[in-house]
Design a protein around this motif. Structure first.
Motif, short mmCIF file in Angstrom:
data_model
loop_
_atom_site.label_atom_id
_atom_site.label_comp_id
_atom_site.label_asym_id
_atom_site.label_seq_id
_atom_site.Cartn_x
_atom_site.Cartn_y
_atom_site.Cartn_z
N GLU A 1 2.11 0.72 -10.62
CA GLU A 1 1.36 1.52 -9.64
C GLU A 1 -0.10 1.63 -10.04
O GLU A 1 -0.43 1.87 -11.20
CB GLU A 1 1.99 2.91 -9.52
CG GLU A 1 3.44 2.88 -9.07
CD GLU A 1 4.08 4.25 -9.07
OE1 GLU A 1 3.40 5.23 -9.48
OE2 GLU A 1 5.25 4.36 -8.66
N TYR A 2 -0.97 1.46 -9.04
CA TYR A 2 -2.42 1.53 -9.26
C TYR A 2 -3.06 2.51 -8.30
O TYR A 2 -2.59 2.72 -7.17
CB TYR A 2 -3.06 0.16 -9.03
CG TYR A 2 -2.83 -0.84 -10.13
CD1 TYR A 2 -3.65 -0.86 -11.25
CD2 TYR A 2 -1.79 -1.77 -10.04
CE1 TYR A 2 -3.44 -1.78 -12.27
CE2 TYR A 2 -1.58 -2.69 -11.05
CZ TYR A 2 -2.41 -2.69 -12.16
OH TYR A 2 -2.20 -3.60 -13.17
N THR A 3 -4.17 3.09 -8.74
CA THR A 3 -5.04 3.87 -7.88
C THR A 3 -6.40 3.18 -7.82
O THR A 3 -6.93 2.75 -8.84
CB THR A 3 -5.22 5.30 -8.41
OG1 THR A 3 -3.96 5.97 -8.40
CG2 THR A 3 -6.19 6.09 -7.53
N VAL B 1 1.01 -0.65 -4.95
CA VAL B 1 2.16 -0.88 -5.81
C VAL B 1 2.42 -2.38 -5.89
O VAL B 1 2.51 -3.06 -4.86
CB VAL B 1 3.41 -0.15 -5.27
CG1 VAL B 1 4.60 -0.38 -6.20
CG2 VAL B 1 3.13 1.34 -5.11
N GLU C 1 -3.44 4.22 -3.23
CA GLU C 1 -2.43 3.76 -4.18
C GLU C 1 -1.85 2.43 -3.71
O GLU C 1 -1.49 2.27 -2.55
CB GLU C 1 -1.31 4.79 -4.32
CG GLU C 1 -0.24 4.38 -5.33
CD GLU C 1 0.82 5.46 -5.53
OE1 GLU C 1 2.00 5.19 -5.24
OE2 GLU C 1 0.45 6.57 -5.97
N ALA D 1 8.05 -1.48 -10.68
CA ALA D 1 6.82 -1.20 -9.92
C ALA D 1 5.68 -0.87 -10.88
O ALA D 1 5.82 -0.01 -11.75
CB ALA D 1 7.04 -0.05 -8.96
N TYR E 1 0.86 -1.19 0.00
CA TYR E 1 0.00 0.00 0.00
C TYR E 1 0.88 1.23 0.00
O TYR E 1 1.84 1.32 0.77
CB TYR E 1 -0.89 -0.04 1.24
CG TYR E 1 -1.61 1.24 1.58
CD1 TYR E 1 -2.51 1.81 0.70
CD2 TYR E 1 -1.40 1.87 2.82
CE1 TYR E 1 -3.19 2.99 1.03
CE2 TYR E 1 -2.07 3.02 3.16
CZ TYR E 1 -2.96 3.58 2.26
OH TYR E 1 -3.63 4.74 2.59
N GLY E 2 0.56 2.20 -0.86
CA GLY E 2 1.42 3.37 -1.02
C GLY E 2 0.85 4.67 -0.54
O GLY E 2 1.37 5.74 -0.87
N LYS F 1 -1.58 3.51 -13.05
CA LYS F 1 -1.09 4.89 -12.96
C LYS F 1 0.28 5.05 -13.62
O LYS F 1 0.53 6.02 -14.32
CB LYS F 1 -1.03 5.29 -11.49
CG LYS F 1 -0.49 6.66 -11.20
CD LYS F 1 -0.45 6.90 -9.70
CE LYS F 1 0.20 8.23 -9.37
NZ LYS F 1 0.30 8.43 -7.90
#
Length: 215
Positions: free
Chosen positions: A145-147, A70, A68, A143, A48-49, A123
């Motif tokens: 990355e997602y939202t 990752v 976010e 990485a 979790y970011g 993302k």
């Protein structure tokens, strides 16, 4: 909620990637000690970011979280930089390009059981570790990355969470750790009023009683 989402991402990848990877797990500092992790590669680590939270407009009692997540794709190669990206002759030599594609194919747009979610929105894809030599192997970590957007509702003013014995409920931790709890609101059982006709001035009384045991 965050733990649940992270676990669902890991579970979907674990089931979908099959033998593409040796390891799918929540991130636990593997980047800090790559030599100790080299024998678990290729691997996918999920973390979790952080979140951005949008304040609701007046009259609304919910917030929109933009969380976010990752997904780190870790691969290794004993051959060359090209085989690290594209894979080797042996089927067990997984290239980072294929692993990135597989992760995105499995996760892009997935709602993970959240009815108010727009799904995982990709993302960015960016390298974290690029062509690093560890124990005669070249390592790469990329990485993805997602939202993920979802709604969260605050407690009513001066209220505490209610008791729940369901470990799957998000508020169970308040019961588990003996925080202050509020009694549930009473059931809606009785309503009375008037149905009024403004044209004629006539009215009809309305009485609604939902109690099972009426006096």
């Amino acid at each position: 909620m965050i733990t649940r989402i992270e676990q669902q991402i890991s579970d979907r990848l674990r089931r979908g990637l099959g033998r593409l990877v040796r390891t799918v797990k929540s991130y636990n500092g593997e980047l800090d000690d790559l030599p100790a992790s080299i024998h678990t590669l290729p691997a996918v680590w999920v973390t979790y970011g952080g979140s951005r939270i949008d304040t609701p407009s007046a009259g609304q009692r919910r917030y929109q979280d933009q969380a976010e997540f990752v997904v780190m794709c870790a691969t290794r190669s004993l051959r060359s930089e090209q085989s690290l990206r594209q894979g080797g002759v042996d089927w067990r030599e997984i290239g980072s390009n294929d692993l990135i594609y597989a992760v995105r194919r499995l996760l892009d747009g997935q709602r993970l059981g959240l009815a108010d979610s727009r799904g995982l929105m990709p993302k960015a894809v960016r390298p974290i570790v690029k062509n690093t030599l560890v124990q005669a192997a070249t390592l790469s970590v990329v990485a993805v990355e997602y939202t993920l957007r979802f709604d969260s509702c605050p407690l009513d003013n001066d209220r505490y969470p209610e008791r729940t014995d369901d470990p799957a409920h998000p508020d169970y931790l308040f019961t588990k750790y003996q925080g202050e709890l509020s009694e549930p609101w009473p059931w809606f059982e009785v309503m009375d009023g008037l149905i009024f006709d403004p044209a004629s001035g006539a009215n009809v009384p309305l009485e609604l009683d939902l109690r099972k045991d009426k006096a």
